[in-house]
Motif scaffolding. Sequence first.
Motif, PDB file in Angstrom:
ATOM      1  N   VAL A 103       1.324  -1.165  -0.363  1.00 20.55           N
ATOM      2  CA  VAL A 103       0.003  -0.044  -0.058  1.00 20.55           C
ATOM      3  C   VAL A 103       1.585   1.499   0.198  1.00 20.55           C
ATOM      4  O   VAL A 103       1.815   1.065   0.281  1.00 20.55           O
ATOM      5  N   PRO A 104       0.292   2.206  -0.793  1.00 22.76           N
ATOM      6  CA  PRO A 104       1.532   3.418  -0.981  1.00 22.76           C
ATOM      7  C   PRO A 104       1.047   4.437   0.545  1.00 22.76           C
ATOM      8  O   PRO A 104      -0.045   4.018   0.745  1.00 22.76           O
ATOM      9  N   PRO A 105       1.627   5.384   0.437  1.00 25.29           N
ATOM     10  CA  PRO A 105       1.401   6.114   1.889  1.00 25.29           C
ATOM     11  C   PRO A 105       0.192   7.564   1.687  1.00 25.29           C
ATOM     12  O   PRO A 105       0.359   7.139  -0.003  1.00 25.29           O
ATOM     13  N   LEU A 110       2.612  -4.494   3.154  1.00 30.16           N
ATOM     14  CA  LEU A 110       3.977  -3.634   2.890  1.00 30.16           C
ATOM     15  C   LEU A 110       3.682  -2.215   2.992  1.00 30.16           C
ATOM     16  O   LEU A 110       2.493  -2.251   1.671  1.00 30.16           O
ATOM     17  N   ARG A 111       4.159  -1.461   3.566  1.00 31.79           N
ATOM     18  CA  ARG A 111       4.252  -0.168   3.433  1.00 31.79           C
ATOM     19  C   ARG A 111       5.428   1.011   2.575  1.00 31.79           C
ATOM     20  O   ARG A 111       6.816   0.428   3.104  1.00 31.79           O
ATOM     21  N   ASP A 112       4.947   0.877   1.868  1.00 37.53           N
ATOM     22  CA  ASP A 112       5.562   1.658   0.873  1.00 37.53           C
ATOM     23  C   ASP A 112       6.736   2.756   1.258  1.00 37.53           C
ATOM     24  O   ASP A 112       5.175   3.819   1.582  1.00 37.53           O
ATOM     25  N   VAL A 154      -1.523  -4.766  -5.001  1.00 35.49           N
ATOM     26  CA  VAL A 154      -1.333  -3.562  -4.591  1.00 35.49           C
ATOM     27  C   VAL A 154      -2.727  -3.377  -4.065  1.00 35.49           C
ATOM     28  O   VAL A 154      -3.240  -3.308  -5.372  1.00 35.49           O
ATOM     29  N   LEU A 155      -3.282  -1.893  -2.827  1.00 34.96           N
ATOM     30  CA  LEU A 155      -4.098  -2.177  -3.554  1.00 34.96           C
ATOM     31  C   LEU A 155      -4.127  -0.047  -3.357  1.00 34.96           C
ATOM     32  O   LEU A 155      -3.377   0.370  -2.128  1.00 34.96           O
ATOM     33  N   LEU A 163       5.031   0.895  -7.759  1.00 35.76           N
ATOM     34  CA  LEU A 163       4.258  -0.218  -6.920  1.00 35.76           C
ATOM     35  C   LEU A 163       2.862  -0.851  -7.214  1.00 35.76           C
ATOM     36  O   LEU A 163       2.233  -2.496  -7.251  1.00 35.76           O
ATOM     37  N   THR A 164       2.241  -0.131  -8.984  1.00 39.14           N
ATOM     38  CA  THR A 164       0.785  -0.519  -9.698  1.00 39.14           C
ATOM     39  C   THR A 164       1.536  -1.379 -10.962  1.00 39.14           C
ATOM     40  O   THR A 164       0.961  -1.116 -11.772  1.00 39.14           O
ATOM     41  N   LEU A 165       2.945  -1.406 -10.865  1.00 36.07           N
ATOM     42  CA  LEU A 165       3.406  -1.804 -12.587  1.00 36.07           C
ATOM     43  C   LEU A 165       3.612  -3.315 -11.475  1.00 36.07           C
ATOM     44  O   LEU A 165       3.280  -4.237 -12.633  1.00 36.07           O
TER      45      LEU A 165
END
Lengths: 292, 525, 244
Positions: free
Chosen positions: C104-106, C123-125, C143-144, C170-172
Amino acid sequence: MRVGLFLTCVNDTLYPGTGRATVRLLERLGVEVDFPAAQTCCGQMHYNTGYRHDAEPLARRYADTFADYDAIVVPSGSCAAMVRDNYPRLGRRARDEGRGEALAAHLDPVVPKTYELSEFLLDVLGVTDVGAYFPHRVTYHPTCHSSRMLGVGDRPLRLLRAVRGLTLLELPEKEQCCGFGGTFALKNPDVSAAMGTDKARHTIATGAEVLCAADNSCLMHIGGTLNRQRAGVRVMHLAEILASTESEPADPSSAPAAAGARAAGAPCAPAADCAPAAACAPASTTARGGSR
Amino acid sequence: MPAFPTFPKAAREATGNAQLRHNLRKATGTIRGKRAAVVAELDDWAELRRAGKQIKERTLRHLDTYLEQVEAAVIAAGGTVHWAADAAEANRIVTDLVRATGERDVIKVKSMATQEIGLNEALAEAGITAYETDLAELIVQLGDDRPSHILVPAIHRNRSEVREIFRDRMGEWGRPAPDDLTDEPADLAAAARRHLRERFLSSKVAISGANFLVAETGTAVVVESEGNGRMCLTLPETLISVVGIEKIVPTWADLEVFLQLLPRSSTGERMNPYTSTWTGTTAADGAGDGPGTFHLVLLDNGRTDTLADTVGRQALRCIRCSACLNVCPVYERAGGHAYGSVYPGPIGAILTPQLRGTADPLDASLPYASSLCGACYEVCPVAIDIPEVLVHLRERVVQGDAEHPRAKGHLAERVAMRAARTLLDSPRLLGAAQRAGIATRRLHPGRLPGPGAAWTDTRDLPQFPDESFRDWWARRSAAGEGAPAAPAAPARPTPEAGQTPEAGNAPASGDTPSTTPTSAPEERK
Amino acid sequence: MTTPRTPSTQPRTPGGAGSGSRAAVLARVRAALRDVPATERPEDVPVSRDYRRSHLDDDPARRLAVLHENLVDYRASVHPATPGAVAATVARLLAERGSASCVVPPGLPEEWLAELGDGVEVLRDDPAGRPLGAERLDAVDAVLTGCAVAVAETGTIVLDASAGQGRRVLTLIPDHHVCVVRADQVVASVPQALAVLDPTRPLTWISGPSATSDIELDRVEGVHGPRRLDVILVHADGDAPPAP
């Protein structure tokens, strides 16, 4: 209204029957049509092959010949398109070459009054039913220049649908070029022949007796291919079908097909524009080339 | 330059290749249908097309202004801008940039510009391996093949051929194809995914082109489907984009036109799966998103020559959608290789001779690789009048102009055309020629020798009639209006209106299907 | 005016790295454009903007329905949900697809993760601190993210790498992308989308899962990008869920 017939050099030389049919059709519809003898060729072959400057005197001749007519009827989509689409270009290019406005001024007046036959019938005369009778199965090939450059749209189909007795059959992949393309047929013979063969195949698949189009040059190519294959399908110009009536019916078998088309045994119909002895006999006795 | 046969020669071979004809017919038929359906969804397509044409016209007429603007914007966003006058210079710039990174491998997004300049070959000479990542480019690269289509470079290959290439060659370039690889497209795509995944994750340098370059913002746009573009634009540390100078659009808002025109014209989709836009580098803002180093190489390579021709200039509007290829009856039968250039089809036939000139016989033959049917112009999303430019380039080939010497050959044609003009400019001579043709018609051979055989090999010749129209008309006029005479025979009596058609002719009722009025082939002996 | 041709006399390779042939190319461009009057400005070249800003009417429900339909047409899965049901839908989709780890992105709303089971590793990026490497991401299942805007007419979601969307990578790399789209983020058309997007941000326009038409021009889904795209379409409580 003074109406001039621009028959085109190909029709004049090889397909006079199309010219006679056009005259008969127009006169039947009350149009007094004239064929000014000074006419020759629109210049399309020169222009499209890269000889623009050689096309110019021919374009000027056209403009001079038809200057005094109110409307010019052309039974050829491709030659009408040459005038309407390319004559303005001739003028523009001359201007770009520093030759001033003279050519444009010379050519521009005849451009808007030049009509392909189906345009003239529908847009100028306002008729859809021309009183024709042609009891045969027909499929129509919209030639590229008539449909894409001129944009005649469904005008020829509307005219054909109004012909009594005529069964109109849909031509598969009708929008694809037949492969004639003027000098293209000679410069790229393999591709041209492949395209022509496909067009012939689609034509045969319709089960039509007659393939109709508004351009005899395309029909010369497709008809020549069909004939070589002995497909038994005739090609006819739109004008010839529209000229046909109960009293003067056109017979597809007497259509001006390629050499050898009227092979021995083919009936020669006594249509008004076909002189049996002279027109049919030589062809039937001299059936040549691949039709043997 | 190109050591390929002229178009007619190459096309002769292609038209005889049944597998190729089948592959092309199927593929172009599929995409034609898809394009037509999604274009029909937009009732303002004509307006979008006009706007696309006009935006590109505006760009081209003020290209110097926009080039300086885009340069400034890219530099401001952290990128570096290079200018390449020709292929050699562009290749040198890119090679030097890659060398400076110390890397020997680069990954590539499918790009017409880099194919045009032969970048992969130039890099190979410098000891650098370029890995194509687009599926079709991969097929072409693995198969030691040449691309044959702008959008789908392996369009000439069918699924079973692709499977063979993957099975035979993948192992030489990286991870081999699985043993149980089938020829299902999904399976083949999965094999490509596995083959390239490690390469993506480890590569430090990527090379791309761009579909659009926005002058006001310096934004580059890559339109793609598979995600290989995203991989190349996102993962490596260094990104080098080679972009033709005609790819500029003035403003960000102008993309609203092209992002509608391009996918629908190209893959026949409302929108392609992935579109990436980037402006310089994002490393500067601390986001760490994407390459920290961005080089833009602006490529001329014949584009300014094309720009200088007021008729031919419109070819630079091209957005490489390949709609013209997919509708072209000549392309469908000759295939892309016959065009001897990375730009096949109708657009290639007008672009290649302008970018490369017409000194090579192949390039000089390209303007004739068209029947001028106009299908290309009809579908072009930026309204390039391809037939107009083809004819214009034919003139350049046969006649030449101040800057372009005329091509070799064509002497006999020039003489014939001049003779035809003299004949056709005189009704008297034309009439005489017609009568001569008619008088000798029994002597005309059915099969012509020499160049005429090109016609009579597959087609019968038209038969000369008994009389030209103009002679018929003259006789008719002499006999008095309204009394049409049949040629060379006594006039037939004209049946009166309403009279029953003569026996033996057409059926009286229009409802009755007629029997075939022609002789059946087997009846002819 | 005479034919505006210019001989190709300009040297093509003055050489030099960096700026290379800048002056030469610009000079050639200007010479090529001799037919353009010196007084003409770019805006003097007409551009008609009479195309539509949108092909849909203003009905928000219709917009959602069209987005739904077009996403599905390109093989994305669409899951209408109320705001309160997002977390459950996320949990369900990860479970259904067997995704055991999710990055997940910040800036992602924490409540979207509320119902994930213990079996799902999150997992937090952290781009500024410890960004996840590509190799690590390659081992993550899903990925969300949220999105910046969605385009109904084309079935497109656009990510601009801001909060809740994260870095492009992340979305790739993960094979399963779950994207939450709020009804108020949906615009009708491409022109409307471009108008609200910031060109200085790295943008990724996504229309369905990764796909290719490279083999026989037949579209198949799943090449290098995520092969599964789940879109959770969030409509306000009380509104009817969009249906194509």
